[in-house]
Scaffold this motif. Structure first.
Motif, PDB file in Angstrom:
ATOM      1  N   MET A   6       0.864  -1.168   0.000  1.00  0.00           N
ATOM      2  CA  MET A   6       0.000   0.000   0.000  1.00  0.00           C
ATOM      3  C   MET A   6       0.903   1.220   0.000  1.00  0.00           C
ATOM      4  O   MET A   6       1.446   1.594   1.014  1.00  0.00           O
ATOM      5  N   GLY A   7       1.099   1.836  -1.156  1.00  0.00           N
ATOM      6  CA  GLY A   7       1.918   3.017  -1.229  1.00  0.00           C
ATOM      7  C   GLY A   7       1.093   4.264  -1.480  1.00  0.00           C
ATOM      8  O   GLY A   7       1.610   5.344  -1.592  1.00  0.00           O
ATOM      9  N   ALA A   8      -0.196   4.081  -1.591  1.00  0.00           N
ATOM     10  CA  ALA A   8      -1.087   5.198  -1.883  1.00  0.00           C
ATOM     11  C   ALA A   8      -2.360   5.030  -1.069  1.00  0.00           C
ATOM     12  O   ALA A   8      -2.562   4.025  -0.411  1.00  0.00           O
ATOM     13  N   GLN A   9      -3.227   6.025  -1.140  1.00  0.00           N
ATOM     14  CA  GLN A   9      -4.465   5.976  -0.380  1.00  0.00           C
ATOM     15  C   GLN A   9      -5.466   5.003  -0.984  1.00  0.00           C
ATOM     16  O   GLN A   9      -6.344   4.520  -0.307  1.00  0.00           O
ATOM     17  N   MET A  10      -5.328   4.730  -2.263  1.00  0.00           N
ATOM     18  CA  MET A  10      -6.175   3.745  -2.906  1.00  0.00           C
ATOM     19  C   MET A  10      -5.271   2.804  -3.676  1.00  0.00           C
ATOM     20  O   MET A  10      -4.335   3.230  -4.346  1.00  0.00           O
ATOM     21  N   ARG A  11      -5.534   1.535  -3.554  1.00  0.00           N
ATOM     22  CA  ARG A  11      -4.699   0.541  -4.217  1.00  0.00           C
ATOM     23  C   ARG A  11      -5.584  -0.442  -4.950  1.00  0.00           C
ATOM     24  O   ARG A  11      -6.573  -0.928  -4.399  1.00  0.00           O
ATOM     25  N   SER A  12      -5.268  -0.722  -6.193  1.00  0.00           N
ATOM     26  CA  SER A  12      -5.987  -1.711  -6.970  1.00  0.00           C
ATOM     27  C   SER A  12      -4.970  -2.720  -7.479  1.00  0.00           C
ATOM     28  O   SER A  12      -3.919  -2.338  -7.984  1.00  0.00           O
ATOM     29  N   VAL A  13      -5.253  -4.008  -7.308  1.00  0.00           N
ATOM     30  CA  VAL A  13      -4.355  -5.050  -7.777  1.00  0.00           C
ATOM     31  C   VAL A  13      -5.146  -6.054  -8.605  1.00  0.00           C
ATOM     32  O   VAL A  13      -6.312  -6.327  -8.327  1.00  0.00           O
ATOM     33  N   ALA A  14      -4.496  -6.594  -9.622  1.00  0.00           N
ATOM     34  CA  ALA A  14      -5.115  -7.638 -10.430  1.00  0.00           C
ATOM     35  C   ALA A  14      -5.112  -8.932  -9.626  1.00  0.00           C
ATOM     36  O   ALA A  14      -4.164  -9.230  -8.899  1.00  0.00           O
ATOM     37  N   ALA A  15      -6.187  -9.705  -9.725  1.00  0.00           N
ATOM     38  CA  ALA A  15      -6.315 -10.903  -8.912  1.00  0.00           C
ATOM     39  C   ALA A  15      -6.024 -12.191  -9.668  1.00  0.00           C
ATOM     40  O   ALA A  15      -5.603 -13.159  -9.078  1.00  0.00           O
ATOM     41  N   GLY A  16      -6.270 -12.250 -10.941  1.00  0.00           N
ATOM     42  CA  GLY A  16      -6.013 -13.476 -11.688  1.00  0.00           C
ATOM     43  C   GLY A  16      -7.292 -14.209 -12.046  1.00  0.00           C
ATOM     44  O   GLY A  16      -8.374 -13.860 -11.606  1.00  0.00           O
ATOM     45  N   PRO A  17      -7.169 -15.262 -12.839  1.00  0.00           N
ATOM     46  CA  PRO A  17      -8.348 -15.909 -13.415  1.00  0.00           C
ATOM     47  C   PRO A  17      -9.034 -16.946 -12.526  1.00  0.00           C
ATOM     48  O   PRO A  17     -10.102 -17.417 -12.872  1.00  0.00           O
ATOM     49  N   ALA A  18      -8.469 -17.339 -11.420  1.00  0.00           N
ATOM     50  CA  ALA A  18      -9.041 -18.413 -10.606  1.00  0.00           C
ATOM     51  C   ALA A  18     -10.366 -18.013  -9.969  1.00  0.00           C
ATOM     52  O   ALA A  18     -10.566 -16.862  -9.598  1.00  0.00           O
ATOM     53  N   ALA A  19     -11.264 -18.976  -9.846  1.00  0.00           N
ATOM     54  CA  ALA A  19     -12.545 -18.755  -9.159  1.00  0.00           C
ATOM     55  C   ALA A  19     -12.479 -19.451  -7.812  1.00  0.00           C
ATOM     56  O   ALA A  19     -11.937 -20.547  -7.686  1.00  0.00           O
ATOM     57  N   ALA A  20     -13.020 -18.816  -6.780  1.00  0.00           N
ATOM     58  CA  ALA A  20     -13.042 -19.386  -5.440  1.00  0.00           C
ATOM     59  C   ALA A  20     -14.222 -18.815  -4.668  1.00  0.00           C
ATOM     60  O   ALA A  20     -14.697 -17.716  -4.963  1.00  0.00           O
ATOM     61  N   ARG A  21     -14.677 -19.549  -3.663  1.00  0.00           N
ATOM     62  CA  ARG A  21     -15.784 -19.078  -2.832  1.00  0.00           C
ATOM     63  C   ARG A  21     -15.317 -18.044  -1.808  1.00  0.00           C
ATOM     64  O   ARG A  21     -15.984 -17.055  -1.558  1.00  0.00           O
ATOM     65  N   TYR A  22     -14.165 -18.277  -1.187  1.00  0.00           N
ATOM     66  CA  TYR A  22     -13.658 -17.417  -0.120  1.00  0.00           C
ATOM     67  C   TYR A  22     -12.461 -16.615  -0.625  1.00  0.00           C
ATOM     68  O   TYR A  22     -11.526 -17.161  -1.183  1.00  0.00           O
ATOM     69  N   TRP A  23     -12.496 -15.312  -0.387  1.00  0.00           N
ATOM     70  CA  TRP A  23     -11.396 -14.417  -0.730  1.00  0.00           C
ATOM     71  C   TRP A  23     -11.060 -13.601   0.505  1.00  0.00           C
ATOM     72  O   TRP A  23     -11.951 -13.180   1.233  1.00  0.00           O
ATOM     73  N   ARG A  24      -9.768 -13.368   0.760  1.00  0.00           N
ATOM     74  CA  ARG A  24      -9.398 -12.529   1.904  1.00  0.00           C
ATOM     75  C   ARG A  24      -8.156 -11.710   1.624  1.00  0.00           C
ATOM     76  O   ARG A  24      -7.304 -12.100   0.833  1.00  0.00           O
ATOM     77  N   VAL A  25      -8.114 -10.563   2.288  1.00  0.00           N
ATOM     78  CA  VAL A  25      -6.936  -9.703   2.275  1.00  0.00           C
ATOM     79  C   VAL A  25      -6.186 -10.031   3.570  1.00  0.00           C
ATOM     80  O   VAL A  25      -6.705  -9.786   4.667  1.00  0.00           O
ATOM     81  N   TYR A  26      -5.014 -10.608   3.427  1.00  0.00           N
ATOM     82  CA  TYR A  26      -4.194 -11.030   4.561  1.00  0.00           C
ATOM     83  C   TYR A  26      -3.118  -9.977   4.759  1.00  0.00           C
ATOM     84  O   TYR A  26      -2.225  -9.812   3.931  1.00  0.00           O
ATOM     85  N   TRP A  94      -6.639 -10.045   9.010  1.00  0.00           N
ATOM     86  CA  TRP A  94      -7.290 -10.370   7.740  1.00  0.00           C
ATOM     87  C   TRP A  94      -8.726  -9.900   7.730  1.00  0.00           C
ATOM     88  O   TRP A  94      -9.360  -9.771   8.765  1.00  0.00           O
ATOM     89  N   ILE A  95      -9.180  -9.615   6.526  1.00  0.00           N
ATOM     90  CA  ILE A  95     -10.581  -9.316   6.266  1.00  0.00           C
ATOM     91  C   ILE A  95     -10.977 -10.170   5.069  1.00  0.00           C
ATOM     92  O   ILE A  95     -10.218 -10.259   4.088  1.00  0.00           O
ATOM     93  N   ALA A  96     -12.112 -10.850   5.176  1.00  0.00           N
ATOM     94  CA  ALA A  96     -12.475 -11.852   4.178  1.00  0.00           C
ATOM     95  C   ALA A  96     -13.893 -11.656   3.673  1.00  0.00           C
ATOM     96  O   ALA A  96     -14.696 -10.943   4.277  1.00  0.00           O
ATOM     97  N   TYR A  97     -14.179 -12.339   2.571  1.00  0.00           N
ATOM     98  CA  TYR A  97     -15.508 -12.289   1.967  1.00  0.00           C
ATOM     99  C   TYR A  97     -15.888 -13.669   1.467  1.00  0.00           C
ATOM    100  O   TYR A  97     -15.150 -14.290   0.710  1.00  0.00           O
ATOM    101  N   ASP A  98     -17.061 -14.147   1.902  1.00  0.00           N
ATOM    102  CA  ASP A  98     -17.617 -15.427   1.464  1.00  0.00           C
ATOM    103  C   ASP A  98     -18.702 -15.120   0.439  1.00  0.00           C
ATOM    104  O   ASP A  98     -19.739 -14.559   0.775  1.00  0.00           O
ATOM    105  N   PHE A  99     -18.454 -15.496  -0.806  1.00  0.00           N
ATOM    106  CA  PHE A  99     -19.428 -15.247  -1.871  1.00  0.00           C
ATOM    107  C   PHE A  99     -20.587 -16.238  -1.846  1.00  0.00           C
ATOM    108  O   PHE A  99     -21.588 -16.022  -2.512  1.00  0.00           O
ATOM    109  N   GLY A 100     -20.450 -17.351  -1.130  1.00  0.00           N
ATOM    110  CA  GLY A 100     -21.491 -18.373  -1.103  1.00  0.00           C
ATOM    111  C   GLY A 100     -21.283 -19.430  -2.162  1.00  0.00           C
ATOM    112  O   GLY A 100     -21.691 -20.575  -1.998  1.00  0.00           O
ATOM    113  N   SER A 101     -20.658 -19.073  -3.264  1.00  0.00           N
ATOM    114  CA  SER A 101     -20.275 -19.994  -4.329  1.00  0.00           C
ATOM    115  C   SER A 101     -19.051 -19.393  -5.012  1.00  0.00           C
ATOM    116  O   SER A 101     -18.720 -18.224  -4.814  1.00  0.00           O
TER     117      SER A 101
END
Length: 135
Positions: A6-26, A94-101
């Motif tokens: 995090m070098g700025a007040q807003m940060r955007s990163v590419a995540a890649g093509p994989a699909a998953a139910r659970y995603w988290r920022v560690y 960490w902060i995470a998100y469960d999409f349900g699928s």
């Protein structure tokens, strides 16, 4: 896993093509002290639409009932908004998100508190974007 700084007040990163139910920022490091805080987190589909709506946010801790994980996924990142903040414990956090699928996340946008509150104390320094199907 995608790593970022995090070098700025807003940060955007590419995540890649994989699909998953659970995603988290560690979060492995913060700029100062122990607290980590985010005004807003937006996970976007490969086409750019925000998809982190309707799921279940979770976090390693919360400073109080006003600074829960759900506050970071509610679409509000203005100065009067609370967002998410950890308790006063040393990283990692960490902060995470469960999409349900399974969902494909094309990019992650993080809006730091410093973008809304003019304070860099809770800014992330280093983090990883992680995903799994089994949490």
């Amino acid at each position: 896993m995608i790593a970022g700084m995090m070098g700025a007040q807003m940060r955007s990163v590419a995540a890649g093509p994989a699909a998953a139910r659970y995603w988290r920022v560690y979060i492995t490091a913060v700029r100062s002290g122990n607290y980590a805080g985010l005004a807003e987190v937006k996970m976007r589909a490969p086409g750019g639409a925000v998809i982190s709506v309707g799921g279940t946010p979770a976090a390693s801790s919360a400073f109080s009932g006003l600074f829960t994980a759900s506050q970071a996924f509610d679409g509000f990142a203005d100065a009067g908004h609370n967002g998410w903040m950890t308790s006063n414990t040393a990283p990692p956090h960490w902060i995470a998100y469960d999409f349900g699928s399974a969902k494909s996340v094309g990019s992650l946008e993080i809006i730091a508190y410093s973008a809304t509150m003019n304070s860099h104390l809770n800014d992330l320094k280093d983090f990883q974007l992680q995903s799994s199907d089994d949490n």
